[in-house]
Design a protein around this motif. Sequence first.
Motif, PDB file in Angstrom:
ATOM      1  N   MET A   1     -14.319   1.769  -5.645  1.00 38.50           N
ATOM      2  CA  MET A   1     -13.371   2.437  -6.522  1.00 38.50           C
ATOM      3  C   MET A   1     -11.956   2.152  -6.054  1.00 38.50           C
ATOM      4  N   THR A   2     -11.096   1.777  -6.962  1.00 41.14           N
ATOM      5  CA  THR A   2      -9.701   1.523  -6.647  1.00 41.14           C
ATOM      6  C   THR A   2      -8.864   2.681  -7.156  1.00 41.14           C
ATOM      7  N   THR A   3      -8.007   3.185  -6.297  1.00 43.97           N
ATOM      8  CA  THR A   3      -7.085   4.234  -6.701  1.00 43.97           C
ATOM      9  C   THR A   3      -5.678   3.715  -6.527  1.00 43.97           C
ATOM     10  N   ALA A   4      -4.786   4.152  -7.389  1.00 43.57           N
ATOM     11  CA  ALA A   4      -3.390   3.754  -7.278  1.00 43.57           C
ATOM     12  C   ALA A   4      -2.529   4.868  -7.856  1.00 43.57           C
ATOM     13  N   LEU A   5      -1.413   5.104  -7.252  1.00 48.71           N
ATOM     14  CA  LEU A   5      -0.462   6.054  -7.792  1.00 48.71           C
ATOM     15  C   LEU A   5       0.450   5.292  -8.742  1.00 48.71           C
ATOM     16  N   PRO A   6       0.724   5.851  -9.894  1.00 52.23           N
ATOM     17  CA  PRO A   6       1.467   5.096 -10.901  1.00 52.23           C
ATOM     18  C   PRO A   6       2.896   4.745 -10.502  1.00 52.23           C
ATOM     19  N   HIS A   7       3.477   5.456  -9.566  1.00 51.33           N
ATOM     20  CA  HIS A   7       4.863   5.173  -9.195  1.00 51.33           C
ATOM     21  C   HIS A   7       4.990   4.077  -8.133  1.00 51.33           C
ATOM     22  N   ILE A   8       3.902   3.535  -7.653  1.00 51.26           N
ATOM     23  CA  ILE A   8       3.981   2.476  -6.654  1.00 51.26           C
ATOM     24  C   ILE A   8       4.038   1.135  -7.374  1.00 51.26           C
ATOM     25  N   PRO A   9       5.163   0.454  -7.264  1.00 57.76           N
ATOM     26  CA  PRO A   9       5.283  -0.822  -7.971  1.00 57.76           C
ATOM     27  C   PRO A   9       4.479  -1.924  -7.286  1.00 57.76           C
ATOM     28  N   THR A  10       4.223  -2.959  -8.027  1.00 61.17           N
ATOM     29  CA  THR A  10       3.681  -4.193  -7.473  1.00 61.17           C
ATOM     30  C   THR A  10       4.814  -5.198  -7.506  1.00 61.17           C
ATOM     31  N   LEU A  11       5.092  -5.790  -6.352  1.00 65.77           N
ATOM     32  CA  LEU A  11       6.164  -6.778  -6.239  1.00 65.77           C
ATOM     33  C   LEU A  11       5.537  -8.141  -6.030  1.00 65.77           C
ATOM     34  N   GLU A  12       6.229  -9.177  -6.466  1.00 66.01           N
ATOM     35  CA  GLU A  12       5.723 -10.529  -6.262  1.00 66.01           C
ATOM     36  C   GLU A  12       6.822 -11.420  -5.722  1.00 66.01           C
ATOM     37  N   THR A  13       6.417 -12.312  -4.859  1.00 69.68           N
ATOM     38  CA  THR A  13       7.290 -13.365  -4.363  1.00 69.68           C
ATOM     39  C   THR A  13       6.657 -14.691  -4.782  1.00 69.68           C
ATOM     40  N   GLU A  14       7.206 -15.766  -4.302  1.00 66.81           N
ATOM     41  CA  GLU A  14       6.659 -17.079  -4.656  1.00 66.81           C
ATOM     42  C   GLU A  14       5.177 -17.188  -4.318  1.00 66.81           C
ATOM     43  N   ARG A  15       4.788 -16.666  -3.135  1.00 65.51           N
ATOM     44  CA  ARG A  15       3.403 -16.836  -2.683  1.00 65.51           C
ATOM     45  C   ARG A  15       2.612 -15.552  -2.550  1.00 65.51           C
ATOM     46  N   LEU A  16       3.279 -14.407  -2.625  1.00 69.80           N
ATOM     47  CA  LEU A  16       2.651 -13.147  -2.252  1.00 69.80           C
ATOM     48  C   LEU A  16       2.712 -12.080  -3.335  1.00 69.80           C
ATOM     49  N   VAL A  17       1.790 -11.144  -3.235  1.00 70.43           N
ATOM     50  CA  VAL A  17       1.809  -9.901  -3.993  1.00 70.43           C
ATOM     51  C   VAL A  17       1.955  -8.783  -2.971  1.00 70.43           C
ATOM     52  N   LEU A  18       2.895  -7.887  -3.210  1.00 67.62           N
ATOM     53  CA  LEU A  18       3.060  -6.676  -2.406  1.00 67.62           C
ATOM     54  C   LEU A  18       2.623  -5.527  -3.301  1.00 67.62           C
ATOM     55  N   ARG A  19       1.614  -4.793  -2.862  1.00 64.94           N
ATOM     56  CA  ARG A  19       0.994  -3.795  -3.720  1.00 64.94           C
ATOM     57  C   ARG A  19       0.678  -2.533  -2.939  1.00 64.94           C
ATOM     58  N   ALA A  20       0.217  -1.529  -3.680  1.00 64.00           N
ATOM     59  CA  ALA A  20      -0.170  -0.257  -3.072  1.00 64.00           C
ATOM     60  C   ALA A  20      -1.381  -0.445  -2.160  1.00 64.00           C
ATOM     61  N   PRO A  21      -1.460   0.340  -1.095  1.00 68.41           N
ATOM     62  CA  PRO A  21      -2.682   0.358  -0.281  1.00 68.41           C
ATOM     63  C   PRO A  21      -3.864   0.825  -1.133  1.00 68.41           C
ATOM     64  N   ARG A  22      -5.033   0.239  -0.878  1.00 69.02           N
ATOM     65  CA  ARG A  22      -6.243   0.561  -1.640  1.00 69.02           C
ATOM     66  C   ARG A  22      -7.401   0.820  -0.694  1.00 69.02           C
ATOM     67  N   MET A  23      -8.405   1.488  -1.211  1.00 64.82           N
ATOM     68  CA  MET A  23      -9.620   1.732  -0.417  1.00 64.82           C
ATOM     69  C   MET A  23     -10.213   0.419   0.092  1.00 64.82           C
ATOM     70  N   GLY A  24     -10.153  -0.622  -0.709  1.00 65.26           N
ATOM     71  CA  GLY A  24     -10.706  -1.906  -0.297  1.00 65.26           C
ATOM     72  C   GLY A  24      -9.991  -2.528   0.882  1.00 65.26           C
ATOM     73  N   ASP A  25      -8.822  -2.000   1.237  1.00 66.61           N
ATOM     74  CA  ASP A  25      -8.047  -2.519   2.376  1.00 66.61           C
ATOM     75  C   ASP A  25      -8.459  -1.877   3.698  1.00 66.61           C
ATOM     76  N   VAL A  26      -9.159  -0.766   3.625  1.00 65.45           N
ATOM     77  CA  VAL A  26      -9.425   0.029   4.822  1.00 65.45           C
ATOM     78  C   VAL A  26     -10.158  -0.775   5.897  1.00 65.45           C
ATOM     79  N   GLN A  27     -11.184  -1.516   5.541  1.00 62.77           N
ATOM     80  CA  GLN A  27     -11.925  -2.271   6.556  1.00 62.77           C
ATOM     81  C   GLN A  27     -11.051  -3.343   7.212  1.00 62.77           C
ATOM     82  N   HIS A  28     -10.191  -3.978   6.426  1.00 61.32           N
ATOM     83  CA  HIS A  28      -9.255  -4.965   6.990  1.00 61.32           C
ATOM     84  C   HIS A  28      -8.310  -4.287   7.981  1.00 61.32           C
TER      85      HIS A  28
END
Length: 183
Positions: free
Chosen positions: A1-28
């Motif tokens: 399950m992915t959760t996100a707060l609506p006020h957290i923007p997603t930013l992008e650069t040439e090579r990267l995505v900067l996004r909200a922390p997610r449950m799927g990130d916890v193990q990493h």
Amino acid sequence: MTTALPHIPTLETERLVLRAPRMGDVQHWCDFTASSRAEFIGGPMIADPAKAWRAFAHVAGMWMLRGYGSFVFALRSDPETPIGMTGPWHPIDWPEQELGWTVWNADAEGKGFALEAAKEARRFAYQDLGWPTAVSYIDSRNTRSIALAERMGCEVDANAKAPEAEEGEVILVFRHPAPEALQ
């Protein structure tokens, strides 16, 4: 399950995505904090998954409590696999608002990802949040982080107060260039 707060923007650069922390990130995150790579954020401190979870929840909770926080960054070609974290950060007992960064994966070192992500996080802090200044608190032994701060144009601010250090630590305060100096 992915959760996100609506006020957290997603930013992008040439090579990267900067996004909200997610449950799927916890193990990493757990893998990172249990490794020697986490030395300068108190690790390897979190071999216990419950402690790692609480630390990650602290990161995610900053968004709720402050309205800003750290972004997880990943390659645009694989936005679900995090390689690090960067962004505005301000624990209640720290003297100033900070821009911090960590690279979770050794394979991501030396490719300019942290620099690219941290510059975008700084742009967000200055332009979107209206910060007039920012610092990065860096352990004096953390040569990689110091080099990154210097590549970002930061200089040691000997007059700035650092957060309380652990015994044997020396925390340097790197002052980021003012927003108008970056335009």
